[in-house]
Scaffold this motif. Structure first.
Motif, short mmCIF file in Angstrom:
data_model
loop_
_atom_site.label_atom_id
_atom_site.label_comp_id
_atom_site.label_asym_id
_atom_site.label_seq_id
_atom_site.Cartn_x
_atom_site.Cartn_y
_atom_site.Cartn_z
N THR A 7 -43.04 6.45 51.21
CA THR A 7 -41.93 7.21 51.77
C THR A 7 -40.76 6.34 52.24
O THR A 7 -39.86 6.83 52.89
CB THR A 7 -42.41 8.06 52.95
N SER A 18 -36.09 13.04 55.74
CA SER A 18 -37.25 13.80 56.23
C SER A 18 -37.55 15.01 55.36
O SER A 18 -38.71 15.38 55.18
CB SER A 18 -37.05 14.20 57.69
N ARG A 55 -39.43 13.75 52.39
CA ARG A 55 -40.79 13.32 52.79
C ARG A 55 -41.71 14.52 52.89
O ARG A 55 -42.84 14.50 52.40
CB ARG A 55 -40.74 12.61 54.15
N LYS A 56 -41.21 15.59 53.53
CA LYS A 56 -42.05 16.79 53.68
C LYS A 56 -42.40 17.36 52.32
O LYS A 56 -43.55 17.74 52.07
CB LYS A 56 -41.32 17.83 54.53
N ASP A 57 -41.40 17.42 51.43
CA ASP A 57 -41.66 17.93 50.08
C ASP A 57 -42.70 17.07 49.37
O ASP A 57 -43.58 17.57 48.68
CB ASP A 57 -40.37 17.95 49.25
N TYR A 115 -45.10 15.14 50.71
CA TYR A 115 -46.44 15.36 51.25
C TYR A 115 -47.03 16.65 50.69
O TYR A 115 -48.20 16.72 50.32
CB TYR A 115 -46.41 15.45 52.78
N ARG A 116 -46.17 17.68 50.64
CA ARG A 116 -46.64 18.99 50.18
C ARG A 116 -47.02 18.93 48.70
O ARG A 116 -48.08 19.44 48.31
CB ARG A 116 -45.54 20.02 50.42
N GLU A 172 -46.59 11.95 60.64
CA GLU A 172 -46.28 12.90 59.57
C GLU A 172 -47.45 13.02 58.60
O GLU A 172 -47.70 14.05 58.02
CB GLU A 172 -45.07 12.42 58.78
N GLU A 184 -51.45 15.11 58.73
CA GLU A 184 -51.73 16.47 58.25
C GLU A 184 -52.50 16.45 56.94
O GLU A 184 -53.34 17.29 56.68
CB GLU A 184 -50.41 17.21 58.01
#
Lengths: 300, 207
Positions: A156, A161, A164-166, A168-169, A191, A194
């Protein structure tokens, strides 16, 4: 079945030991987070697992084979970091099509989907990408390869941010559909926790912890309140972290099981019991001094 | 977990095609080199002889495309050196690779470059003839040997292949040679390079 197994693994660069008698086992189809401070040996360990570096001493087996210079391990693993280089004569779409034949489980549709979602310019060469976009693009390779062992070294870096969230998902969703062994090294544990199942905490080339994330969250508690009252409870016990506040107030982190039986008493003495986040705990566990950066200023 | 057995040859082949596509830019340099060499051979020629007996003087100027061959060989040497650079090695890291497969695909790449340089430099000899045929005074051209026989074309890429062989020997020592790689140093046999000068030689006589 363990995908990675190592015993007394050591890698030294001259006199410096980057990895120092490390023994770990990583089970199949788990997402493991490799956490550690700068220079704790994360990248060295990952590069040895990927077969780029030869261990100085000890035994390392990946898919029951020595990974160094092994075609079999190379075929079943992919190593993603931000130093990946691609020929300048390839555009980004070229890279996706040219790399695909090397990985048996490669999913072109997923690669294309992610590529379009992150709206890359198909004609751009890889070397012109910004830091964040490069990490994103490399991560697409890592996810789309569906390699039985996917190693990502700080994937990452430079991502904003949202991305990053996308990421991880996307990683988690594809992992659920096609389980595989994934090792992620990162600084952003808050982060990452999860999606992680296990955490491997490295400190100066040695294993500090290797346990499931849930256990790590429960491992320690913080006690805050009057300094003397706090100290009376933790006297003689291993203190993981200690921080002084103004007005004689003290914050101490100790292992939960050491004081679990005293929780009622602690609450009655007017002290606060706080959970410690996995991220903070990792920082405390690998700190050089018990008081953190504040110690530096005290001396001055 | 995959239990697929790794197949060295198929992986080397994949790498070979990857590297071939990745390094198409080297071809442009070959073309530039050959055009430059062609220009040199057109302007300079490669030898001049003249004799006279007082009444009759004969001067003979030889034009040859061997400069093109020489420059192409130089190009192959440069390509071979390029194959040992860090910058080049980096591009194989994201792929499925070990040292042996990396070496094998490099061998393939170098062979292709040699064959290509050999054929194009022979054809450059033909091109030189064509240019001369249309720009020089045709009455002064000695037409004998003006048409390039197929055997000369063959010789052309053989001669480049010879240098490739030398490169291979030098290049593989560059990598950390482990015992398994020794076998490939002798992968291509020696070929005679001595006749290459006769490759595309013809005469222009003047009285």
């Amino acid at each position: 079945m363990n995908v990675i197994q190592c015993e007394d693994l050591t890698k030294s660069y001259g006199k410096l030991k980057a990895i120092d008698y490390l023994s770990i086992e990583i089970a199949e189809n788990k997402i493991t987070g490799l956490i550690g401070r700068n220079g704790s040996g994360k990248t060295t360990l990952l590069k040895m697992i990927a077969g780029y570096l030869k261990p100085t001493y000890g035994e390392l087996k990946v898919f029951s084979e020595k990974p160094f210079n092994s075609l079999f391990v190379s075929e079943n693993s992919i190593f993603i970091d931000d130093a990946m280089t691609f020929p300048d004569s390839f555009t980004l779409t070229d890279i996706l099509t040219e790399v695909a034949p090397f990985y048996a489980n490669w999913s072109s549709s997923l690669a294309k989907g992610l590529f379009d979602y992150f709206s890359f310019n198909p004609k751009q060469p890889h070397s012109n990408l910004s830091k964040g976009s490069r990490s994103t693009f490399n991560s697409i390779l890592g996810i789309a390869s569906r390699s039985p062992l996917t190693i990502m070294d700080e994937p990452t870096t430079g991502m904003d941010s949202g991305v990053r969230k996308d990421f991880y998902r996307a990683l988690l969703r594809d992992y659920l559909e096609y389980p595989r062994t994934i090792i992620l090294s990162s600084h952003l544990l808050s982060e990452l926790e999860e999606i992680l199942e296990d955490i491997l905490l490295l400190d100066n080339g040695t294993k500090r912890l290797h346990l499931p994330v849930m256990e790590l969250k429960e491992l320690a508690v913080g006690i805050r309140g009057n300094a003397q009252a706090v100290l009376s409870f933790v006297e003689g016990k291993e203190i993981i972290y200690q921080e002084n506040f103004a007005k004689g107030s003290l914050y101490v982190v100790v292992r939960r099981k050491l004081i679990q039986h005293q929780f009622e008493q602690i609450r009655l003495s007017g002290l606060e019991i706080l959970p410690v986040s996995a991220d903070d705990l990792c920082v405390y566990l690998t700190a050089k001094t018990k008081g953190g950066i504040d110690d530096v200023f005290k001396r001055g | 977990m995959s239990s697929k057995e790794a197949n060295l040859l198929s992986i080397s082949l994949k790498q070979y095609f990857y590297k071939l596509k990745a390094n198409t830019g080297l071809l442009n340099r070959l073309i530039i080199t050959q055009i430059f060499a062609l220009f040199l051979s057109l302007v300079g020629g490669s030898g001049m002889r003249s004799s006279s007996n007082g009444e009759l003087s004969v001067s003979l100027k030889t034009y040859s495309a061997s400069t093109v061959i020489f420059f192409s060989l130089l190009w192959i040497v440069i390509v071979a050196i390029f194959l040992t650079t860090k910058q080049y090695k980096k591009i194989e890291i994201p792929l499925v690779v070990n040292r042996l497969s990396g070496s094998l695909s490099d061998v393939g790449l170098l062979m292709t470059a040699s064959v290509f340089a050999g054929i194009t430099s022979s054809l450059a000899g033909v091109f030189l003839r064509v240019i001369m045929y249309f720009t020089f005074d045709r009455s002064k051209l000695v037409i004998n040997g003006f048409v390039l026989p197929l055997s000369d074309l063959w010789l052309g890429f053989n001669s480049c292949d010879f240098i490739h062989d030398l490169n291979l020997r030098a290049g593989l020592f560059y990598r950390d040679v482990d015992s398994s790689e020794y076998g490939f140093r002798n992968i291509s046999s020696h070929r005679n390079f001595g006749n290459s000068k006769s490759l595309s030689r013809f005469f222009l006589g003047s009285c």
